[in-house]
Design a protein around this motif. Sequence first.
Motif, PDB file in Angstrom:
ATOM      1  N   TYR A  33     -51.046  -6.972   5.226  1.00  0.00           N
ATOM      2  CA  TYR A  33     -51.532  -6.681   6.589  1.00  0.00           C
ATOM      3  C   TYR A  33     -52.918  -7.268   6.768  1.00  0.00           C
ATOM      4  O   TYR A  33     -53.942  -7.303   7.306  1.00  0.00           O
ATOM      5  CB  TYR A  33     -51.479  -5.309   7.222  1.00  0.00           C
ATOM      6  CG  TYR A  33     -52.086  -4.561   6.452  1.00  0.00           C
ATOM      7  CD1 TYR A  33     -53.697  -4.275   6.370  1.00  0.00           C
ATOM      8  CD2 TYR A  33     -51.567  -3.567   5.496  1.00  0.00           C
ATOM      9  CE1 TYR A  33     -54.260  -3.098   5.894  1.00  0.00           C
ATOM     10  CE2 TYR A  33     -52.178  -2.683   4.639  1.00  0.00           C
ATOM     11  CZ  TYR A  33     -53.517  -2.592   4.853  1.00  0.00           C
ATOM     12  OH  TYR A  33     -54.005  -1.525   3.959  1.00  0.00           O
ATOM     13  N   ASP A  35     -54.210 -10.182   7.320  1.00  0.00           N
ATOM     14  CA  ASP A  35     -54.325 -11.145   8.319  1.00  0.00           C
ATOM     15  C   ASP A  35     -54.528 -10.458   9.773  1.00  0.00           C
ATOM     16  O   ASP A  35     -54.716 -11.151  10.729  1.00  0.00           O
ATOM     17  CB  ASP A  35     -53.491 -12.257   8.379  1.00  0.00           C
ATOM     18  CG  ASP A  35     -52.231 -11.916   8.556  1.00  0.00           C
ATOM     19  OD1 ASP A  35     -51.786 -10.776   7.920  1.00  0.00           O
ATOM     20  OD2 ASP A  35     -51.526 -12.539   9.166  1.00  0.00           O
ATOM     21  N   LEU A  36     -54.164  -9.268   9.812  1.00  0.00           N
ATOM     22  CA  LEU A  36     -54.018  -8.517  11.068  1.00  0.00           C
ATOM     23  C   LEU A  36     -55.230  -7.616  11.206  1.00  0.00           C
ATOM     24  O   LEU A  36     -55.907  -7.078  10.288  1.00  0.00           O
ATOM     25  CB  LEU A  36     -52.831  -7.528  11.157  1.00  0.00           C
ATOM     26  CG  LEU A  36     -51.392  -8.302  10.612  1.00  0.00           C
ATOM     27  CD1 LEU A  36     -50.398  -7.327  10.935  1.00  0.00           C
ATOM     28  CD2 LEU A  36     -51.295  -9.175  11.791  1.00  0.00           C
ATOM     29  N   ASN A  37     -55.610  -7.529  12.598  1.00  0.00           N
ATOM     30  CA  ASN A  37     -56.589  -6.527  12.931  1.00  0.00           C
ATOM     31  C   ASN A  37     -56.046  -5.358  13.411  1.00  0.00           C
ATOM     32  O   ASN A  37     -55.236  -5.298  14.542  1.00  0.00           O
ATOM     33  CB  ASN A  37     -57.345  -7.204  14.031  1.00  0.00           C
ATOM     34  CG  ASN A  37     -58.576  -6.290  14.816  1.00  0.00           C
ATOM     35  OD1 ASN A  37     -58.655  -5.133  14.243  1.00  0.00           O
ATOM     36  ND2 ASN A  37     -59.097  -6.550  15.777  1.00  0.00           N
ATOM     37  N   LEU A  38     -55.919  -4.206  12.524  1.00  0.00           N
ATOM     38  CA  LEU A  38     -55.081  -3.191  12.732  1.00  0.00           C
ATOM     39  C   LEU A  38     -55.978  -2.066  13.795  1.00  0.00           C
ATOM     40  O   LEU A  38     -55.265  -1.311  14.267  1.00  0.00           O
ATOM     41  CB  LEU A  38     -54.946  -2.470  11.423  1.00  0.00           C
ATOM     42  CG  LEU A  38     -54.057  -3.148  10.543  1.00  0.00           C
ATOM     43  CD1 LEU A  38     -53.712  -2.240   9.462  1.00  0.00           C
ATOM     44  CD2 LEU A  38     -52.579  -3.515  11.429  1.00  0.00           C
ATOM     45  N   GLY A  43     -52.386  -6.125  16.621  1.00  0.00           N
ATOM     46  CA  GLY A  43     -52.234  -6.076  15.117  1.00  0.00           C
ATOM     47  C   GLY A  43     -51.307  -5.011  14.498  1.00  0.00           C
ATOM     48  O   GLY A  43     -50.588  -5.200  13.843  1.00  0.00           O
ATOM     49  N   GLN A  44     -51.377  -3.783  15.477  1.00  0.00           N
ATOM     50  CA  GLN A  44     -50.578  -2.705  14.785  1.00  0.00           C
ATOM     51  C   GLN A  44     -49.036  -3.006  15.240  1.00  0.00           C
ATOM     52  O   GLN A  44     -48.150  -2.862  14.266  1.00  0.00           O
ATOM     53  CB  GLN A  44     -50.839  -1.397  15.602  1.00  0.00           C
ATOM     54  CG  GLN A  44     -52.281  -0.739  15.248  1.00  0.00           C
ATOM     55  CD  GLN A  44     -52.690   0.080  16.129  1.00  0.00           C
ATOM     56  OE1 GLN A  44     -51.882   0.932  16.742  1.00  0.00           O
ATOM     57  NE2 GLN A  44     -54.150   0.536  16.278  1.00  0.00           N
ATOM     58  N   PHE A  47     -47.757  -5.591  12.837  1.00  0.00           N
ATOM     59  CA  PHE A  47     -47.651  -5.111  11.297  1.00  0.00           C
ATOM     60  C   PHE A  47     -46.188  -4.107  11.364  1.00  0.00           C
ATOM     61  O   PHE A  47     -45.577  -4.198  10.330  1.00  0.00           O
ATOM     62  CB  PHE A  47     -48.910  -4.196  11.165  1.00  0.00           C
ATOM     63  CG  PHE A  47     -48.786  -3.545   9.688  1.00  0.00           C
ATOM     64  CD1 PHE A  47     -48.395  -4.082   8.523  1.00  0.00           C
ATOM     65  CD2 PHE A  47     -49.156  -2.168   9.470  1.00  0.00           C
ATOM     66  CE1 PHE A  47     -48.301  -3.827   7.280  1.00  0.00           C
ATOM     67  CE2 PHE A  47     -49.266  -1.658   8.204  1.00  0.00           C
ATOM     68  CZ  PHE A  47     -48.828  -2.299   7.178  1.00  0.00           C
TER      69      PHE A  47
END
Length: 111
Positions: A33, A35-38, A43-44, A47
């Motif tokens: 994750y 590369d993700l903005n959680l 982004g969530q 994921f």
Amino acid sequence: MFANLARAVTLGAVLLVSLPAAARTGKSIEVSYADLNLSAVAGQKAFQRRISRAAMAVCGTADMRDLVATGYRNRCVATALESARPAIELAVRNAATRQLAARDQSVRVAP
């Protein structure tokens, strides 16, 4: 104590669940994750899609006409998803509170 345990889970990002058939194969998939903005809903969701695909890949396929095999596969997927939930929630919570990210920004999905 629980905070330290939670951080250890994040740093390790390794989840193992026992399911007889899958345990014999020892298969697992690491889902990144990094590369993700959680902290963002998008982004969530991305994921969660990655985790779901990994769980299905780890558990393999089953002939839909074979109800027993399909049942085992469905339980395997459900178990893999359930086992990944604590690490997912911790990663999202850490992103929301802007805590330091784990060195290894991934979750291992295993049935």
